[in-house]
Design an enzyme around this catalytic site. Structure first.
Site, PDB file in Angstrom:
ATOM      1  N   GLN A  55       0.834  -1.199   0.000  1.00  0.00           N
ATOM      2  CA  GLN A  55       0.000   0.000   0.000  1.00  0.00           C
ATOM      3  C   GLN A  55       0.872   1.254   0.000  1.00  0.00           C
ATOM      4  OE1 GLN A  55      -2.336   2.466  -0.475  1.00  0.00           O
ATOM      5  NE2 GLN A  55      -3.777   0.932   0.310  1.00  0.00           N
ATOM      6  N   SER A  71     -21.953   6.346   4.990  1.00  0.00           N
ATOM      7  CA  SER A  71     -22.565   5.917   3.742  1.00  0.00           C
ATOM      8  C   SER A  71     -22.764   4.411   3.706  1.00  0.00           C
ATOM      9  CB  SER A  71     -21.683   6.356   2.565  1.00  0.00           C
ATOM     10  OG  SER A  71     -22.175   5.842   1.343  1.00  0.00           O
ATOM     11  N   GLN A  79     -19.421  -1.994  -3.417  1.00  0.00           N
ATOM     12  CA  GLN A  79     -18.442  -2.787  -4.161  1.00  0.00           C
ATOM     13  C   GLN A  79     -17.560  -3.547  -3.177  1.00  0.00           C
ATOM     14  OE1 GLN A  79     -15.633  -0.595  -6.504  1.00  0.00           O
ATOM     15  NE2 GLN A  79     -15.233  -2.297  -7.898  1.00  0.00           N
ATOM     16  N   GLY A  95      -8.911  -1.573  -1.699  1.00  0.00           N
ATOM     17  CA  GLY A  95     -10.125  -1.236  -0.963  1.00  0.00           C
ATOM     18  C   GLY A  95      -9.876  -0.918   0.498  1.00  0.00           C
ATOM     19  N   GLU A  96      -8.670  -0.392   0.824  1.00  0.00           N
ATOM     20  CA  GLU A  96      -8.356  -0.152   2.236  1.00  0.00           C
ATOM     21  C   GLU A  96      -9.259   0.921   2.839  1.00  0.00           C
ATOM     22  OE1 GLU A  96      -4.600   0.712   5.221  1.00  0.00           O
ATOM     23  OE2 GLU A  96      -4.274  -0.060   3.203  1.00  0.00           O
ATOM     24  N   ARG A  97      -9.651   1.933   2.057  1.00  0.00           N
ATOM     25  CA  ARG A  97     -10.555   2.948   2.600  1.00  0.00           C
ATOM     26  C   ARG A  97     -11.888   2.327   2.986  1.00  0.00           C
ATOM     27  NH1 ARG A  97     -12.485   6.428  -0.433  1.00  0.00           N
ATOM     28  NH2 ARG A  97     -12.622   8.245   0.902  1.00  0.00           N
TER      29      ARG A  97
END
Length: 317
Positions: A55, A71, A79, A95-97
């Site tokens: 990362q 959200s 996703q 997709g770490e966030r």
């Protein structure tokens, strides 16, 4: 678009729809993946997913993570994150966030796709994902390029081809790593821009680079003003080298450099990161002088000039 503002791949198989936080028992997938595509979708416990060692991002905005978490709680996860299996454990690919936001939301599981990927592919996917983030700072991008090139023993051209980006993008960002750490810290903090930092590269001495960076902040210089100040400094150094006394009168006597020549000099200074002079006659003949300050800089320039992929210069008009 997903929660990160990225386009969703219509070909992705998300698996059975269900609420985030309601775990679904799944058997651990094999290394061969599932189905013909080699991809499995499943609901994974968050504590079973290890971080992506490749990362590039080091800073995550807490407010953005909190907003994304809200959200996900209100609209569910749009996703899945991508993971792979390493030594029998799940490791995050991208997709770490979303993963951090899911943790922030207090959920216990996250929808994930399991894919087959070696270390090199994972590193490339991590770089590509983060290149599309406008808030990823230039140093994080540059460090990800450097780490990839060092680990996989390849050249900038190789990485550019694999990522389908221009080689100059990689070269310009990696050049920033040659600046003093204090200036890199200012760039990461947003006190100066990448354009300001690139303008400082032709200056040979770190102390002068840091002094100039301080003026950029204290006097709120634009990038154009910074380039002008650096050009003036380099011209003063040239006067000192030739033994000329720097006075307004002597400067007035000096033959002015045509705008198109000055533009090309500035372009080449940015490419080579050192002082460059172009002397041209009326008959379109002349010479290009590239300056260096020590043996290390000479070797860097020699390698740059001798490489198969030479710097691409724009024609100034």
């Amino acid at each position: 678009m997903d929660e990160d503002g990225m386009p969703i791949d219509e070909g992705c198989s998300f698996g059975a729809e269900g609420k985030s936080g309601s775990a679904k028992p799944q058997s651990a997938p094999s290394n061969n993946g599932g189905g013909e595509s080699g991809i499995q979708s499943l609901e994974l416990p968050i504590d079973q997913i290890e971080a992506n060692p490749f990362q590039p991002r080091r800073e995550f905005n807490p407010d953005e993570i909190a907003s994304l978490a809200e959200s996900i709680k209100n609209h569910q996860q749009l996703q899945p994150v991508l993971v792979r299996i390493v030594d029998g454990k799940y490791q995050l690919i991208s997709g770490e966030r979303r993963l951090r936001a899911t943790v922030h939301a207090g959920l216990k599981t996250i929808r994930a796709e399991v894919r087959e990927a070696d270390d090199r592919l994972v590193a490339e996917l991590a770089i590509i994902e983060n290149l599309q983030r406008k808030d990823l700072n230039p140093i994080e991008k540059a460090m990800s390029f450097k780490r990839y090139i060092d680990e996989h023993k390849c050249k900038q051209d190789d990485l550019a081809r694999r990522l389908s980006i221009d080689r100059s993008t990689i070269a310009n960002l990696m050049r920033l790593l040659e600046l003093p750490q204090s200036i890199l810290d200012m760039l990461v903090a947003g006190e100066i821009s990448a354009g300001h930092a690139r303008a400082l590269l032709p200056i040979g001495e770190e102390e002068i680079q840091m002094q100039m960076a301080g003026k950029i902040v204290s006097e709120t210089w634009s990038v154009r003003a910074t380039e002008s100040a650096v050009g003036e400094l380099l011209r003063a150094e040239e006067d000192a080298e030739t033994g000329m006394k720097v006075t307004n009168k002597s400067r007035q006597k000096r033959k002015p450099v045509p705008p198109h020549i000055e533009a090309m000099q500035q372009e080449m200074r940015m490419v080579f990161g050192t002082k460059v002079e172009i002397k041209a006659s009326a008959r379109s003949r002349g010479k290009i002088t590239i300056h260096f300050n020590d043996a290390e800089e000479f070797e860097r320039l020699r390698e740059l000039l001798g490489s198969a992929a030479r710097p691409q210069l724009r024609v100034a008009g």
